[in-house]
Design a protein around this motif. Structure first.
Motif, short mmCIF file in Angstrom:
data_model
loop_
_atom_site.label_atom_id
_atom_site.label_comp_id
_atom_site.label_asym_id
_atom_site.label_seq_id
_atom_site.Cartn_x
_atom_site.Cartn_y
_atom_site.Cartn_z
N ASP A 431 39.73 51.64 58.38
CA ASP A 431 40.84 51.04 57.64
C ASP A 431 42.18 51.17 58.35
N GLU A 432 42.25 51.99 59.41
CA GLU A 432 43.54 52.27 60.03
C GLU A 432 44.22 51.03 60.60
N TRP A 433 43.46 50.07 61.05
CA TRP A 433 44.05 48.88 61.68
C TRP A 433 44.24 47.73 60.70
N LYS A 434 43.73 47.88 59.47
CA LYS A 434 43.66 46.75 58.55
C LYS A 434 44.93 46.59 57.71
N THR A 435 45.18 45.36 57.34
CA THR A 435 46.13 45.02 56.28
C THR A 435 45.31 44.64 55.06
N TYR A 436 45.62 45.26 53.93
CA TYR A 436 44.82 44.95 52.74
C TYR A 436 45.69 44.96 51.49
N PHE A 437 45.21 44.26 50.47
CA PHE A 437 45.82 44.23 49.14
C PHE A 437 44.72 44.45 48.10
N ASP A 438 44.96 45.35 47.16
CA ASP A 438 44.07 45.52 46.02
C ASP A 438 44.64 44.69 44.86
N ILE A 439 43.87 43.70 44.41
CA ILE A 439 44.38 42.70 43.47
C ILE A 439 43.60 42.78 42.16
N HIS A 440 44.34 42.79 41.05
CA HIS A 440 43.70 42.77 39.73
C HIS A 440 43.09 41.38 39.51
N GLY A 442 42.04 39.88 36.87
CA GLY A 442 42.44 39.20 35.65
C GLY A 442 43.88 38.73 35.67
N LEU A 443 44.77 39.64 36.10
CA LEU A 443 46.20 39.33 36.12
C LEU A 443 46.65 38.70 37.43
N GLY A 444 45.96 39.01 38.53
CA GLY A 444 46.39 38.51 39.83
C GLY A 444 47.53 39.33 40.41
N ASN A 445 47.81 40.51 39.86
CA ASN A 445 48.89 41.37 40.35
C ASN A 445 48.41 42.26 41.48
N THR A 446 49.31 42.58 42.40
CA THR A 446 49.01 43.55 43.44
C THR A 446 49.06 44.95 42.84
N MET A 447 47.96 45.71 42.98
CA MET A 447 47.87 47.07 42.46
C MET A 447 48.25 48.10 43.53
N SER A 448 47.87 47.82 44.76
CA SER A 448 48.25 48.66 45.90
C SER A 448 48.11 47.81 47.16
N PHE A 449 48.75 48.25 48.24
CA PHE A 449 48.69 47.44 49.46
C PHE A 449 49.01 48.30 50.68
N LYS A 450 48.64 47.77 51.84
CA LYS A 450 49.02 48.38 53.12
C LYS A 450 49.05 47.28 54.17
#
Length: 566
Positions: A431-440, A442-450
């Motif tokens: 995961d060290e090189w990745k860009t990611y978003f954790d997305i809900h 149902g809502l489509g909101n960003t819960m966490s990201f890097k």
């Protein structure tokens, strides 16, 4: 009255006759009850399952259980709604529409996230003296840090258009150093590329001949070195550079506006972060909530080859289209540091706060790759274009090339001047090189990201000073820093609210299933008992004989009470 003993002339009942009639009725009812119980006992052994009920049985069953059947229909609709549609979350998503003085706007302005950080790892060149003696020796580089800063997000100058379908704002984030979360101190010494000098070759020497000649004379006269030893604090927060100051003063004389008179890496990063945006508020169409419309007063870029690559497509990064997320389709967001739309692909479903199911999206592995004929790519502005090396020089006004951390995915034969022994080699699972978003979903909101990108400097040698920078070759890529921005979790209040909403959803989901099963069980049992009654007595009209005689007994009892009062 019919069926009852007559009264005497004083209006009194013939008690003897009444008692005889009562005894006779009781004997008949007891006999009938014994007969029915015996027949029901035999009927219970009969299997009615899989055999259709006759019309009269069904009519009576529906009439007597109408409320339960309506309740069953409602519970089945609830099962469908809460398990096979996202109507529950669609209703809540409308609360995210950005309107003046709304709770959604207050959360959007302050960003409901905790522990947001910007961490910068610096590539330290450890063998420059050896390289100065023999430029065929590859650079030994090691990663120093990270040096982490608390990211304090904020938005200012917030305004809406006339119909409130667009919102404009200026990012106003600030940072604060976190010594306890950093590896190393700001007083540590590092040897890094001379970014101002290399930047001059990229910018100023593309100007008029007079400026280029003056610059060549200045550089040759003072023999500027391509590498500097600096404190981490100076490199990040800024230091005075004589060459930049001279260019700044000369620019005023010849009409050239220098972009800076001192260099600060952190200022350059924050300038990219603190841009001005215009987004869709979701008022006209909630599915377009958070979509990019304008970036730094531009409705489209003018950097890349085609209109498609210059357009803003996708999200600002806070909201996403829930339908695409639920289906596992690709989504995208615009990144000002990369000056382009970044496509994201679904990697897996994971858990947020060990409770809420979210979809993890990561940057596409082929984000920085080019087709076999690189000239066909709208992002290949100057060949040769190497996979996983992405030039952003025309956007960031400098000789900058982006890549994944530690040149993940780059053919290392293309970088023979770098010794990779001290750099960690990552695989596709890391995961060290990745860009990611954790997305809900149902809502489509960003819960966490890097977001993680490596900033490199590319050597550009121009006419008049082909021997500068000394010992460096044209188009060499020099790793400089890795910039990681992350928001690991929402604040406690928002997290608690989402957990409560998820619990309510789960209660409605499993509660509707449980209610449906209970109703089905009760109705099936009632139907089976009714079919047995109709089977025993061959009744073709309702109510059944047994129920009829029971009501008759109650009727006679009521009549006795009436006569006892005469």
């Amino acid at each position: 009255m019919n069926g009852l003993p007559r009264a005497d002339r004083n209006g009194l009942l013939d008690t003897k006759a009444l008692n005889g009639r009562k005894s006779e009725d009781n004997d008949k009812f007891r006999s009938l009850s014994r007969t029915m119980q015996s027949q029901l006992k035999q009927a219970r052994k009969k299997d009615f399952m899989g055999k259709p009920a006759d019309r009269n049985t069904l009519v009576y069953f529906v009439r007597e259980n109408l409320m339960l059947l309506l309740l069953l229909l409602i519970s089945v609709l609830c099962v469908y709604t809460f398990w096979f549609t996202y109507s529950y979350w669609k209703l809540i998503r409308h609360k995210n529409i950005l309107e003046p003085n709304s709770r959604a706007l207050r959360l959007f302005k302050s960003v409901p996230m905790e522990n947001m950080k910007v961490c910068i790892s610096i590539f330290n060149y450890t063998n420059i003296e050896e390289f100065n003696l023999n430029n065929s020796v590859p650079f030994d580089v090691e990663s120093v840090g990270p040096f982490c800063f608390r990211d304090i997000p904020n938005k200012k100058d917030v305004s809406f258009n006339a119909d409130e379908t667009e919102i404009s704002f200026q990012e106003d984030s600030s940072v604060r150093f976190l010594p306890n979360e950093s590896k190393g101190t700001l007083d540590d010494l590092v040897v890094v590329p001379n970014i101002p000098l290399l930047g001059v070759f990229h910018q100023v020497l593309e100007r008029s001949y007079v400026i280029r000649l003056a610059m060549a004379t200045k550089i040759k006269l003072y023999s500027y070195e391509p590498f500097l030893q600096l404190k981490v604090s100076d490199f990040l927060f800024g230091y005075y550079d004589e060459l930049l100051e001279w260019i700044y003063k000369m620019g005023k004389t010849v009409g050239y506006e220098s972009p800076m008179r001192r260099f600060s890496l952190l200022d350059s990063v924050m300038k990219s972060m603190n841009s001005r945006y215009t987004l869709d508020t979701g008022l006209a169409d909630v599915n377009r909530l958070g979509d990019m419309i304008v970036y730094n007063d531009q409705t489209r870029l003018s950097v890349w080859k085609t209109d498609e690559c210059n357009e803003f497509r996708g999200s600002y990064g806070a909201y996403w289209p829930p339908a695409s997320v639920r289906e596992g389709g690709n989504v995208s967001f615009f990144n000002g540091f990369l000056c382009r739309n970044v496509p994201l692909v679904k990697e897996q479903d994971t858990r947020y706060a060990n409770f809420i199911s979210v979809a993890r999206y990561q940057s596409s592995p082929d984000l920085f790759t080019y087709p076999s004929n690189a000239s066909e790519s709208c992002y290949c502005l100057e060949e040769p274009c190497i996979d996983n090396l992405f030039s952003v020089g025309k956007c960031l006004s400098g000789p900058f090339v982006l890549s994944y951390r530690n040149f993940y995915g780059v053919d290392r034969d293309k970088l023979p001047h770098i010794n990779f022994d001290k750099l960690t080699t990552y695989t596709s699972r890391d995961d060290e090189w990745k860009t990611y978003f954790d997305i809900h979903p149902g809502l489509g909101n960003t819960m966490s990201f890097k977001t993680t990108f490596q900033l490199n400097v590319q050597v550009k040698k121009k006419n008049l000073i082909l021997d500068f920078p000394v010992r460096l070759e044209h188009d060499q890529i020099l790793p400089t820093v890795v910039i990681e921005r992350s928001g690991p979790n929402l604040n406690k209040k928002t997290t608690t609210l989402l957990i409560v909403l998820s619990v309510v959803e789960g209660t409605l989901q499993y509660g509707s299933i449980l209610l449906t099963l209970v109703l089905v069980y009760v109705l099936v049992r009632r139907l089976q008992e009714l079919r047995r009654l109709f089977y025993v007595h061959k009744v073709t009209v309702s109510p059944p004989i047994y129920l009829y005689h029971q009501s008759t007994i109650s009727h006679v009892t009521d009549q006795r009470k009436i006569y006892s009062q005469l």
